[in-house]
Design a protein around this motif. Structure first.
Motif, PDB file in Angstrom:
ATOM      1  N   ARG A 128       0.846  -1.202   0.000  1.00 35.87           N
ATOM      2  CA  ARG A 128       0.000   0.000   0.000  1.00 35.87           C
ATOM      3  C   ARG A 128       0.878   1.248   0.000  1.00 35.87           C
ATOM      4  O   ARG A 128       1.890   1.302   0.700  1.00 35.87           O
ATOM      5  CB  ARG A 128      -0.867  -0.018   1.260  1.00 35.87           C
ATOM      6  CG  ARG A 128      -1.808   1.151   1.396  1.00 35.87           C
ATOM      7  CD  ARG A 128      -2.733   1.003   2.603  1.00 35.87           C
ATOM      8  NE  ARG A 128      -2.122   1.460   3.841  1.00 35.87           N
ATOM      9  CZ  ARG A 128      -1.918   0.711   4.913  1.00 35.87           C
ATOM     10  NH1 ARG A 128      -2.261  -0.561   4.921  1.00 35.87           N
ATOM     11  NH2 ARG A 128      -1.367   1.213   5.993  1.00 35.87           N
ATOM     12  N   CYS A 129       0.450   2.257  -0.776  1.00 38.59           N
ATOM     13  CA  CYS A 129       1.193   3.521  -0.825  1.00 38.59           C
ATOM     14  C   CYS A 129       0.925   4.327   0.445  1.00 38.59           C
ATOM     15  O   CYS A 129      -0.220   4.517   0.837  1.00 38.59           O
ATOM     16  CB  CYS A 129       0.784   4.330  -2.056  1.00 38.59           C
ATOM     17  SG  CYS A 129       1.572   5.959  -2.129  1.00 38.59           S
ATOM     18  N   GLU A 130       2.002   4.793   1.070  1.00 35.02           N
ATOM     19  CA  GLU A 130       1.848   5.593   2.292  1.00 35.02           C
ATOM     20  C   GLU A 130       1.209   6.944   2.014  1.00 35.02           C
ATOM     21  O   GLU A 130       0.652   7.562   2.913  1.00 35.02           O
ATOM     22  CB  GLU A 130       3.225   5.854   2.917  1.00 35.02           C
ATOM     23  CG  GLU A 130       3.818   4.669   3.629  1.00 35.02           C
ATOM     24  CD  GLU A 130       5.003   5.098   4.479  1.00 35.02           C
ATOM     25  OE1 GLU A 130       4.966   4.841   5.686  1.00 35.02           O
ATOM     26  OE2 GLU A 130       5.946   5.698   3.939  1.00 35.02           O
ATOM     27  N   ILE A 131       1.337   7.430   0.758  1.00 33.46           N
ATOM     28  CA  ILE A 131       0.846   8.773   0.435  1.00 33.46           C
ATOM     29  C   ILE A 131      -0.596   8.724  -0.070  1.00 33.46           C
ATOM     30  O   ILE A 131      -1.478   9.369   0.482  1.00 33.46           O
ATOM     31  CB  ILE A 131       1.739   9.440  -0.641  1.00 33.46           C
ATOM     32  CG1 ILE A 131       3.204   9.448  -0.183  1.00 33.46           C
ATOM     33  CG2 ILE A 131       1.254  10.861  -0.945  1.00 33.46           C
ATOM     34  CD1 ILE A 131       3.472  10.203   1.095  1.00 33.46           C
ATOM     35  N   CYS A 132      -0.855   7.952  -1.128  1.00 31.68           N
ATOM     36  CA  CYS A 132      -2.183   8.002  -1.754  1.00 31.68           C
ATOM     37  C   CYS A 132      -3.037   6.787  -1.409  1.00 31.68           C
ATOM     38  O   CYS A 132      -4.214   6.737  -1.765  1.00 31.68           O
ATOM     39  CB  CYS A 132      -2.065   8.147  -3.274  1.00 31.68           C
ATOM     40  SG  CYS A 132      -1.519   6.657  -4.131  1.00 31.68           S
ATOM     41  N   GLY A 133      -2.476   5.798  -0.721  1.00 27.56           N
ATOM     42  CA  GLY A 133      -3.266   4.649  -0.290  1.00 27.56           C
ATOM     43  C   GLY A 133      -3.488   3.587  -1.353  1.00 27.56           C
ATOM     44  O   GLY A 133      -4.183   2.601  -1.101  1.00 27.56           O
ATOM     45  N   GLY A 154       1.623   5.401  -9.113  1.00 31.20           N
ATOM     46  CA  GLY A 154       0.846   6.615  -9.353  1.00 31.20           C
ATOM     47  C   GLY A 154       1.550   7.870  -8.885  1.00 31.20           C
ATOM     48  O   GLY A 154       1.719   8.823  -9.658  1.00 31.20           O
ATOM     49  N   CYS A 155       1.996   7.912  -7.623  1.00 30.56           N
ATOM     50  CA  CYS A 155       2.488   9.171  -7.045  1.00 30.56           C
ATOM     51  C   CYS A 155       3.950   9.082  -6.614  1.00 30.56           C
ATOM     52  O   CYS A 155       4.486  10.048  -6.064  1.00 30.56           O
ATOM     53  CB  CYS A 155       1.611   9.577  -5.859  1.00 30.56           C
ATOM     54  SG  CYS A 155       1.907   8.622  -4.358  1.00 30.56           S
ATOM     55  N   HIS A 156       4.568   7.950  -6.817  1.00 32.76           N
ATOM     56  CA  HIS A 156       5.964   7.723  -6.456  1.00 32.76           C
ATOM     57  C   HIS A 156       6.193   7.760  -4.940  1.00 32.76           C
ATOM     58  O   HIS A 156       7.313   7.886  -4.454  1.00 32.76           O
ATOM     59  CB  HIS A 156       6.907   8.709  -7.169  1.00 32.76           C
ATOM     60  CG  HIS A 156       8.280   8.141  -7.370  1.00 32.76           C
ATOM     61  ND1 HIS A 156       8.529   7.009  -8.121  1.00 32.76           N
ATOM     62  CD2 HIS A 156       9.497   8.525  -6.873  1.00 32.76           C
ATOM     63  CE1 HIS A 156       9.818   6.737  -8.084  1.00 32.76           C
ATOM     64  NE2 HIS A 156      10.426   7.633  -7.339  1.00 32.76           N
TER      65      HIS A 156
HETATM   66 ZN   LIG Z   1       0.730   6.601  -4.259  1.00 31.74          ZN
END
Ligand SMILES: [Zn+2]
Length: 251
Positions: A128-133, A154-156
């Protein structure tokens, strides 16, 4: 009640019911060779699980935590579902209303074919991405000299394992979904949970309190087996296939 009578009573309860909740813990995966990472044999490079599976450990040393999870994921990938996982996947098809709630993160239930399930503590097959989930499949292996920390497509942002760590809250809706199933269930089948992890034990005991038939499959006596209508005492990889045969014999 002898073992044969216990199997018969459990099969009859499952046969009569239309709404079923299954709760599973680490015990169901023991016969697949999934290590528990507890006790003195559970160390990895000198660390205990409790020192790695925390938000603090990840903040302090994300590369170390990722290397540990990558090592675990490789071990889990070598394991296969056992007869217990397979029976639970087949059981799902018999009930209009069914939910499997598991504490396990090993991914063996979906690999056995379970679909109506909630993985209370997440899964080692997902990150899971810590920023965008964003959720993505667990990453491919990397070499020892490569950066072990994956980045979001998606957002790096930095990715983390999609696993509930020590000290973290359950994700919104997860426990509520399992509790809803516990309140509705006519029969609750608990497999391989020690009863010491509280939410799953609470779900079983709450369902029993409001009238569900409670079946516990566990080699050991626990708080759940003490409250159960039937305690099938032994390894689930043997007992669940026997229970399935009894159920088929009823029609
Ligand atoms: Zn992300």
């Amino acid at each position: 009640m002898d073992d044969q009578e216990a199997l018969s009573r459990a099969a009859q309860a499952l046969f009569r019911a239309e709404r079923c909740l299954v709760l599973t813990g680490a015990g169901i995966s023991l016969e697949s060779g999934i290590p528990t990472f507890r006790g003195p044999g559970g160390l990895w490079e000198g660390f205990r699980a409790e020192e790695l599976a925390t938000p603090e450990a990840f903040a302090a040393n994300p590369a170390r935590v990722w290397r540990w999870y990558r090592w675990r994921a490789a071990q889990y990938g070598d394991c296969v579902p056992n007869g217990g996982h397979e029976v639970i996947a087949k059981l799902e098809g018999r009930f209009p209303d069914f939910l499997l709630a598991t504490q396990n993160v090993d991914g063996l239930h979906p690999r056995a074919g379970s679909q109506r399930l909630v993985e209370l503590h997440g899964t080692i097959t997902t990150m899971r991405c810590e920023i965008c989930g964003a959720l993505e499949p667990f990453p491919d292996p990397v070499g020892p000299d490569e950066d072990p920390i994956p980045r979001c497509d998606g957002c790096h942002g930095r990715m983390r394992p999609h696993i509930l760590w020590f000290g973290e809250q359950y994700w919104p809706g997860v426990l509520e979904r399992a509790m809803g199933a516990a309140r509705d269930a006519e029969v609750v089948l608990v497999v391989g949970t020690s009863g010491q992890v509280w939410p799953p034990a609470m779900l079983a005991l709450e369902a029993k309190r409001i009238g569900a038939f409670l079946i516990d499959v566990n080699p050991d006596a626990t708080e759940i087996s003490a409250a159960a209508d039937v305690h099938l005492r032994g390894p689930s990889g043997e007992l669940l296939p026997q229970l399935w045969e009894r159920l088929l014999a009823l029609g």
